[in-house]
Design a protein around this motif. Sequence first.
Motif, short mmCIF file in Angstrom:
data_model
loop_
_atom_site.label_atom_id
_atom_site.label_comp_id
_atom_site.label_asym_id
_atom_site.label_seq_id
_atom_site.Cartn_x
_atom_site.Cartn_y
_atom_site.Cartn_z
N LEU A 122 0.84 -1.20 0.00
CA LEU A 122 0.00 0.00 0.00
C LEU A 122 0.88 1.25 0.00
O LEU A 122 0.65 2.18 -0.77
CB LEU A 122 -0.91 0.01 1.24
N ARG A 123 1.90 1.24 0.85
CA ARG A 123 2.76 2.43 0.97
C ARG A 123 3.55 2.68 -0.31
O ARG A 123 3.86 3.82 -0.64
CB ARG A 123 3.76 2.23 2.11
N ASN A 124 3.91 1.63 -1.01
CA ASN A 124 4.78 1.79 -2.18
C ASN A 124 4.01 1.72 -3.51
O ASN A 124 4.61 1.47 -4.56
CB ASN A 124 5.90 0.74 -2.14
N LYS A 125 2.70 1.92 -3.39
CA LYS A 125 1.83 2.00 -4.59
C LYS A 125 1.95 0.76 -5.47
O LYS A 125 1.84 0.84 -6.70
CB LYS A 125 2.13 3.25 -5.42
N ILE A 126 2.20 -0.39 -4.81
CA ILE A 126 2.19 -1.67 -5.55
C ILE A 126 0.73 -2.10 -5.70
O ILE A 126 0.34 -2.72 -6.68
CB ILE A 126 3.05 -2.72 -4.81
N ILE A 127 -0.07 -1.72 -4.69
CA ILE A 127 -1.52 -1.89 -4.81
C ILE A 127 -2.05 -0.59 -5.39
O ILE A 127 -1.89 0.48 -4.78
CB ILE A 127 -2.16 -2.18 -3.45
N THR A 128 -2.62 -0.68 -6.58
CA THR A 128 -3.11 0.53 -7.24
C THR A 128 -4.63 0.40 -7.44
O THR A 128 -5.17 -0.72 -7.28
CB THR A 128 -2.46 0.69 -8.64
N LEU A 144 2.22 -6.49 -10.34
CA LEU A 144 2.95 -7.72 -10.03
C LEU A 144 4.45 -7.60 -10.26
O LEU A 144 5.25 -8.11 -9.47
CB LEU A 144 2.40 -8.86 -10.90
N LEU A 145 4.81 -6.93 -11.34
CA LEU A 145 6.22 -6.79 -11.67
C LEU A 145 6.94 -6.02 -10.57
O LEU A 145 8.00 -6.43 -10.08
CB LEU A 145 6.38 -6.10 -13.03
N LEU A 151 6.00 -5.69 -7.54
CA LEU A 151 6.01 -6.49 -6.31
C LEU A 151 7.15 -7.51 -6.35
O LEU A 151 7.91 -7.64 -5.39
CB LEU A 151 4.65 -7.20 -6.13
N LYS A 152 7.27 -8.23 -7.46
CA LYS A 152 8.33 -9.24 -7.56
C LYS A 152 9.70 -8.58 -7.43
O LYS A 152 10.58 -9.12 -6.76
CB LYS A 152 8.22 -9.98 -8.90
N ASN A 153 9.86 -7.40 -8.02
CA ASN A 153 11.15 -6.70 -7.94
C ASN A 153 11.42 -6.15 -6.54
O ASN A 153 12.56 -5.82 -6.22
CB ASN A 153 11.22 -5.56 -8.95
N SER A 154 10.36 -6.03 -5.74
CA SER A 154 10.53 -5.44 -4.41
C SER A 154 10.70 -6.49 -3.32
O SER A 154 11.00 -6.14 -2.17
CB SER A 154 9.31 -4.59 -4.05
N ILE A 163 -0.59 -14.36 -3.96
CA ILE A 163 0.50 -14.28 -4.96
C ILE A 163 1.61 -15.28 -4.62
O ILE A 163 2.17 -15.27 -3.51
CB ILE A 163 1.01 -12.82 -5.05
N LYS A 164 1.90 -16.12 -5.60
CA LYS A 164 2.82 -17.24 -5.41
C LYS A 164 4.16 -16.82 -4.80
O LYS A 164 4.62 -17.41 -3.81
CB LYS A 164 3.05 -17.88 -6.79
N GLU A 165 4.76 -15.78 -5.36
CA GLU A 165 6.10 -15.38 -4.91
C GLU A 165 6.07 -14.86 -3.46
O GLU A 165 7.02 -15.06 -2.71
CB GLU A 165 6.66 -14.28 -5.83
#
Length: 241
Positions: free
Chosen positions: A46-52, A58-59, A61-64, A109-111
Amino acid sequence: MSKITVAIDGYSSCGKSTLAKALAQKLNYNYIDTGAMYRAVTIYCLRNKIITPNGVDLLKLKNSLNDIEVSFKYNHVSKSSEVFLNGEHVDKEIRSMEVANHVSIIASIKEVREKMVTLQREMGKYKGVIMDGRDIGSFVFPNAELKLFMTADNAVRTQRRLDELSSKGEYYTFEDVRHNLEKRDNDDTTRKENPLIQAKDAIVLDNTDLTKEDQLEFVIKLIDDLLLTKDEFNQVSKKIS
Ligand code: DC
């Protein structure tokens, strides 16, 4: 006395963590709230705008994932383990409705699951642990000595969650909370990755009409019997070898 692993799974807000905390205190075991781990990851998203507003990036998120560190520290005052996200105490924030509304998607999410499950297995490898969640008995610790599957009537669960939220100054309607619980249960039981299922060897504990004390007594009796059998078995094995 030998230590065991206790896996507690079940629906949202049916008292898993209340039971797990009480058991951990009584037995002097570690308590790991795996839902808190998924909630901490949700805060990060939420804080890093991965949830928009358009869904989960997803990309990003995986990179983070390597930048997300979830850990627990024992608080001697509250006598329970509290969750930290990258060293920050987030034990209160994880219980907000905003997090509750987004956590199921992150937990699907799998990862994310792979990372959390690795951590959970690491934390529980020496036994003497009570772990609660959705896939503990079925996937994280399939060899846990005691598996409980908890459930309770929907209306009772909704009221418990409403009480928990209002005790923290968050006020919602009964219907809002019921909807959130039902949606999460549906998401958790129907997702592809490690859905909530009852492990074949789990004992079902429906606590709709049980007090916290009755419930604790019931499970302590189960554990006492288990430990007795395990220690007797170990003694016989020693004599034979
Ligand atoms: O137990 P809880 O309500 O704090 O869990 C939050 C969410 O995380 C819930 O919607 C299901 C998910 N979860 C999961 O998928 N697997 C776990 N082991 C624990 C929780």
